[in-house]
Design a protein around this motif. Structure first.
Motif, PDB file in Angstrom:
ATOM      1  N   SER A 114       0.846  -1.190   0.000  1.00 13.78           N
ATOM      2  CA  SER A 114       0.000   0.000   0.000  1.00 13.78           C
ATOM      3  C   SER A 114       0.884   1.243   0.000  1.00 13.78           C
ATOM      4  CB  SER A 114      -0.884   0.011   1.247  1.00 13.78           C
ATOM      5  OG  SER A 114      -0.078   0.140   2.414  1.00 13.78           O
ATOM      6  N   THR A 115       0.263   2.397  -0.141  1.00 13.44           N
ATOM      7  CA  THR A 115       1.029   3.642  -0.112  1.00 13.44           C
ATOM      8  C   THR A 115       1.782   3.786   1.202  1.00 13.44           C
ATOM      9  OG1 THR A 115      -0.574   4.713  -1.579  1.00 13.44           O
ATOM     10  CG2 THR A 115       0.873   6.150  -0.297  1.00 13.44           C
ATOM     11  N   ALA A 116       1.102   3.540   2.320  1.00 15.21           N
ATOM     12  CA  ALA A 116       1.736   3.698   3.636  1.00 15.21           C
ATOM     13  C   ALA A 116       2.890   2.719   3.812  1.00 15.21           C
ATOM     14  CB  ALA A 116       0.702   3.498   4.736  1.00 15.21           C
ATOM     15  N   LEU A 119       5.807   3.775   1.589  1.00 18.49           N
ATOM     16  CA  LEU A 119       6.482   4.925   2.182  1.00 18.49           C
ATOM     17  C   LEU A 119       7.439   4.485   3.284  1.00 18.49           C
ATOM     18  CD1 LEU A 119       6.952   7.938   2.803  1.00 18.49           C
ATOM     19  CD2 LEU A 119       4.866   7.873   4.194  1.00 18.49           C
ATOM     20  N   ALA A 120       6.974   3.603   4.173  1.00 19.63           N
ATOM     21  CA  ALA A 120       7.812   3.162   5.294  1.00 19.63           C
ATOM     22  C   ALA A 120       9.076   2.475   4.796  1.00 19.63           C
ATOM     23  CB  ALA A 120       7.015   2.223   6.196  1.00 19.63           C
ATOM     24  N   LEU A 121       8.933   1.595   3.792  1.00 18.00           N
ATOM     25  CA  LEU A 121      10.107   0.886   3.289  1.00 18.00           C
ATOM     26  C   LEU A 121      11.007   1.820   2.492  1.00 18.00           C
ATOM     27  CD1 LEU A 121      11.727  -1.681   3.019  1.00 18.00           C
ATOM     28  CD2 LEU A 121      10.184  -2.422   1.170  1.00 18.00           C
ATOM     29  N   ALA A 122      10.405   2.731   1.733  1.00 12.77           N
ATOM     30  CA  ALA A 122      11.213   3.680   0.955  1.00 12.77           C
ATOM     31  C   ALA A 122      12.059   4.561   1.871  1.00 12.77           C
ATOM     32  CB  ALA A 122      10.303   4.537   0.081  1.00 12.77           C
ATOM     33  N   LYS A 123      11.486   5.023   2.979  1.00 12.75           N
ATOM     34  CA  LYS A 123      12.248   5.847   3.930  1.00 12.75           C
ATOM     35  C   LYS A 123      13.415   5.053   4.508  1.00 12.75           C
ATOM     36  CE  LYS A 123       9.984   8.622   6.738  1.00 12.75           C
ATOM     37  NZ  LYS A 123       8.963   9.133   7.699  1.00 12.75           N
TER      38      LYS A 123
END
Length: 365
Positions: A114-116, A119-123
């Motif tokens: 999902s988007t969330a 985002l967490a893994l990308a950060k």
């Protein structure tokens, strides 16, 4: 992302028949399309001076959070417990690709992303120094040459509404990432879209509609940050007639993009890489000269049980891509090297059931 049903359930021969039929259609279409010389498509032009001369050695690791959440432990080649990202980095990986689904299920294999969660893994990846690629599937699960299903919430939308859906969703995901300090280096508008996306509306049977959908994804990406490079991605990177048919059609329909993205999986073609790596080489060079676009192998993989062969294949693909003239062969990305078969049932990872990488991963060093 190669087609998961094919990968995991092993319907190789059925899927090869499907792909062969698509390829046959592609060849017949290419025969009636006019030849296209060197040039640009739309406004997404990259001159050689604009291209980062860094060669990117990447990995799609979108399964990683679920592997960790379900207790899979990672160890370096010496058997020491380690963060998977550190193991990848120690083996030469400098870029990470992450898929994103619209409204995914909680299935550990075919859901999440999902988007969330992305985002967490990308950060986390950015903090380790990796460049980031975001791969939009525009679906609630896998998208590939045999599956391009609309998200459930878009199912009944007409083309006009779908165009807004694609723009709004793409903008929202990327704006969310950027607002949290993660601006991707690359964005894929669609995944292995050889037959189009968001079927049936965006099928390659209706290139005018497909081109509008792709251009909405491009426009939304550039609205968030003009520096993000947009990739349009198809499969069978060794197949020149297939590639010419697709990108000739994209040019004829004024599709905007910056980079040609190709998958390369000799395994799923029931061939050894030695039978077609020269075809990959020829196709990469032809794509650059024909369309004046840089190229990237955004998916590659080899059999986990044939470690030396996969290592040799990766070395050959990296060498071939890096040799594209003018630094226009940008990089090579392995699809889910960490996705050990014992966890995923996937046959083409670079990881063992004991949590350690195989020798094949070291080909990126």
């Amino acid at each position: 992302m190669k087609r998961y049903i094919k990968k995991v359930l092993g319907f190789g021969f059925i899927m090869m028949a499907i792909l062969a039929s698509i390829n046959s259609a592609s060849k017949s279409k290419s025969e009636v399309l006019p030849a296209v010389g060197s040039g640009t498509t739309g406004s997404g032009t990259n001159s050689p001076s604009e291209i980062d001369t860094t060669f990117f050695k990447g990995a799609d690791i979108s399964w990683l959070p679920q592997m960790e959440a379900t207790g899979f432990k990672f160890y370096d080649e010496n058997g020491k417990a380690a963060d998977c990202l550190d193991i990848l980095k120690d083996n030469g990986i400098n870029a990470i690709r992450l898929r994103v689904f619209v409204h995914p299920s909680d299935d550990k294999i075919s859901g999440h992303c999902s988007t969330a969660e992305t985002l967490a893994l990308a950060k986390r990846c950015l903090a380790k120094g990796f460049k980031i690629m975001i791969d939009f599937h525009y679906s609630d699960s896998w998208a590939d040459p045999s599956h391009q299903n609309k998200p459930a919430v878009w199912q009944n939308d007409d083309l006009t509404t779908l165009l807004q859906d694609v723009y709004d969703y793409t903008y929202h995901v990327l704006d969310t990432l950027k607002s949290q300090g993660v601006t991707p280096t690359w964005v894929q508008v669609g995944n292995e879209i050889t037959g189009g996306m968001l079927w049936p509306t965006g099928s390659t049977d209706n290139w005018p509609a497909l081109s509008k959908l792709l251009n909405k994804g491009y426009a939304a990406t550039k609205a968030v940050d003009p520096s993000i490079k947009v990739i349009v991605h198809i499969d069978q990177g060794n197949n020149n007639s297939r590639s010419r048919w697709f990108y000739d059609s994209a040019k004829a329909n004024n599709v905007n993009y910056d980079i040609i993205g190709l998958s390369y999986y000799p395994f799923w073609l029931n061939q050894d890489y030695t039978e077609n790596v020269n075809d990959l080489n020829n196709n990469l060079n032809d794509m650059v000269s024909r369309y004046n676009k840089p190229v990237m192998v955004v998916e590659v993989g080899g059999a986990d049980m044939a470690v030396q062969n996969t290592y040799d294949m990766l070395k050959a693909v990296i060498k071939t891509t890096a040799a594209v003239p003018g630094n226009r062969g940008l990089g090579v990305f392995y699809w889910e090297p960490e996705g050990a078969r014992s966890w995923s049932e996937y046959k083409l990872s670079c990881w063992q059931s004991d949590g350690k990488p195989t020798k094949a991963l070291s080909a990126f060093k």
